[in-house]
Scaffold this motif. Sequence first.
Motif, short mmCIF file in Angstrom:
data_model
loop_
_atom_site.label_atom_id
_atom_site.label_comp_id
_atom_site.label_asym_id
_atom_site.label_seq_id
_atom_site.Cartn_x
_atom_site.Cartn_y
_atom_site.Cartn_z
N GLY A 1 34.87 42.97 36.07
CA GLY A 1 34.41 41.84 35.29
C GLY A 1 35.19 40.60 35.65
N ALA A 2 34.52 39.46 35.53
CA ALA A 2 35.17 38.18 35.85
C ALA A 2 34.94 37.17 34.73
CB ALA A 2 34.66 37.65 37.17
N GLY A 3 34.80 37.67 33.50
CA GLY A 3 34.59 36.78 32.37
C GLY A 3 33.13 36.62 32.01
N GLN A 4 32.89 35.86 30.99
CA GLN A 4 31.53 35.62 30.51
C GLN A 4 30.91 34.46 31.27
OE1 GLN A 4 31.68 38.65 28.56
NE2 GLN A 4 30.10 37.49 27.54
N GLU B 1 29.10 46.93 59.55
CA GLU B 1 29.47 45.72 60.28
C GLU B 1 30.08 44.64 59.37
OE1 GLU B 1 24.93 45.40 59.67
OE2 GLU B 1 26.41 46.97 59.91
N VAL B 2 29.97 44.81 58.05
CA VAL B 2 30.59 43.87 57.11
C VAL B 2 32.02 44.34 56.85
CG1 VAL B 2 30.51 42.85 54.80
CG2 VAL B 2 28.38 43.33 56.03
N VAL B 3 32.99 43.51 57.25
CA VAL B 3 34.39 43.89 57.11
C VAL B 3 35.09 43.22 55.93
CG1 VAL B 3 34.64 44.48 59.55
CG2 VAL B 3 35.17 42.15 58.79
N ARG B 4 34.46 42.18 55.39
CA ARG B 4 35.05 41.48 54.25
C ARG B 4 33.93 40.82 53.46
NH1 ARG B 4 37.71 40.67 50.16
NH2 ARG B 4 39.32 39.10 49.93
N ALA B 5 34.03 40.90 52.14
CA ALA B 5 33.08 40.22 51.26
C ALA B 5 33.79 39.88 49.96
CB ALA B 5 31.87 41.10 50.98
N LYS B 6 33.43 38.76 49.40
CA LYS B 6 34.05 38.37 48.13
C LYS B 6 33.16 37.35 47.43
CE LYS B 6 38.21 37.23 45.79
NZ LYS B 6 39.61 37.44 45.76
N GLY B 7 33.04 37.52 46.11
CA GLY B 7 32.29 36.56 45.32
C GLY B 7 31.84 37.17 44.01
N PHE B 8 30.90 36.49 43.39
CA PHE B 8 30.40 36.88 42.08
C PHE B 8 28.97 37.38 42.17
CE2 PHE B 8 33.59 33.60 41.57
CZ PHE B 8 34.42 34.16 40.61
N PHE B 9 28.61 38.24 41.21
CA PHE B 9 27.22 38.69 41.17
C PHE B 9 26.76 38.88 39.74
CE2 PHE B 9 29.62 42.63 41.45
CZ PHE B 9 28.95 43.53 40.63
N TRP B 10 25.45 38.87 39.58
CA TRP B 10 24.78 38.99 38.29
C TRP B 10 24.11 40.36 38.26
CZ3 TRP B 10 19.99 35.45 37.09
CH2 TRP B 10 19.52 35.69 35.79
N CYS C 1 30.25 39.29 37.20
CA CYS C 1 30.89 40.41 37.89
C CYS C 1 31.49 39.93 39.21
CB CYS C 1 29.88 41.51 38.15
SG CYS C 1 29.03 42.10 36.68
N LEU C 2 32.61 40.52 39.59
CA LEU C 2 33.32 40.15 40.80
C LEU C 2 33.22 41.27 41.82
CD1 LEU C 2 35.31 38.18 42.28
CD2 LEU C 2 37.14 39.50 41.22
N LEU C 3 32.91 40.91 43.05
CA LEU C 3 32.88 41.85 44.17
C LEU C 3 33.97 41.43 45.15
CD1 LEU C 3 31.47 43.94 46.14
CD2 LEU C 3 30.16 42.00 46.98
N SER C 4 34.80 42.39 45.54
CA SER C 4 35.81 42.14 46.56
C SER C 4 35.85 43.36 47.47
CB SER C 4 37.17 41.90 45.91
OG SER C 4 38.15 41.65 46.91
N GLN C 5 35.59 43.13 48.75
CA GLN C 5 35.56 44.22 49.71
C GLN C 5 36.39 43.84 50.92
OE1 GLN C 5 33.64 43.76 52.79
NE2 GLN C 5 34.17 45.75 53.60
N ALA C 6 37.20 44.79 51.39
CA ALA C 6 37.95 44.63 52.63
C ALA C 6 37.99 46.00 53.30
CB ALA C 6 39.36 44.11 52.36
N GLY C 7 37.39 46.10 54.46
CA GLY C 7 37.34 47.39 55.14
C GLY C 7 36.58 48.41 54.31
N THR C 8 37.23 49.53 54.04
CA THR C 8 36.58 50.60 53.27
C THR C 8 36.83 50.47 51.77
OG1 THR C 8 38.48 52.06 53.58
CG2 THR C 8 36.68 52.22 55.20
N SER C 9 37.59 49.48 51.35
CA SER C 9 37.92 49.30 49.93
C SER C 9 36.95 48.30 49.28
CB SER C 9 39.35 48.78 49.79
OG SER C 9 39.65 48.48 48.45
N HIS D 1 36.20 45.57 32.48
CA HIS D 1 36.48 44.50 31.55
C HIS D 1 36.74 43.23 32.35
CE1 HIS D 1 36.64 47.43 28.37
NE2 HIS D 1 37.37 48.17 29.17
N PRO D 2 36.59 42.09 31.74
CA PRO D 2 36.85 40.84 32.46
C PRO D 2 38.25 40.82 33.04
CG PRO D 2 35.84 40.38 30.35
CD PRO D 2 36.17 41.85 30.37
N SER D 3 38.38 40.27 34.25
CA SER D 3 39.71 40.13 34.85
C SER D 3 40.49 39.09 34.08
CB SER D 3 39.58 39.74 36.32
OG SER D 3 38.91 38.52 36.44
N LEU D 4 41.79 39.20 34.14
CA LEU D 4 42.65 38.26 33.42
C LEU D 4 43.06 37.12 34.30
CD1 LEU D 4 44.87 40.86 31.56
CD2 LEU D 4 42.88 39.64 30.69
#
Length: 146
Positions: A64-67, A33-42, A51-59, A143-146
């Motif tokens: 990494g999102a830096g230190q 039932e979750v179709v989109r999610a985005k944000g940071f996690f530890w 760490c970065l989480l990005s979800q859309a549909g089945t993807s 690795h951290p995103s640029l």
Amino acid sequence: MYSPLPFSSFFYRRKRPFHPERFLNWLENWPIEVVRAKGFFWLASRNDMCCLLSQAGTSITIQGAGQWVATYPEEAIREILQEDDALRTNWDNVYGDRMTEFVLIGIEMDARRIEATLDECLLTDDEMKEDWTIWKDPFPPFHPSL
């Protein structure tokens, strides 16, 4: 006749890291039932990296999102905290700016159930006292995103 879908959203915010194996298992069993999610996690096994989480549909993308600011030299931390009111307000004396914060958007979501299943992925009180580096980390290297 047009009938809009019952979309809703909520933020999941916690100041405790995810256990790597439990969280990966949760991701592999993503709530349909979750179709989109985005944000940071530890993630406990990658304590210094935001760490970065990005979800859309089945993807689902994890990267990494830096230190975390808490890993910076003491002088840099002091300067950043003086300039950033929001960061200073949320700063933890032990873990600094480490936290999890992401939004989940979905259709007919049971937010309490989803929160409860995510909470089960967090470190327990006993695990918080352990050496987090000894646990298996099943996530691929990133690795951290640029």
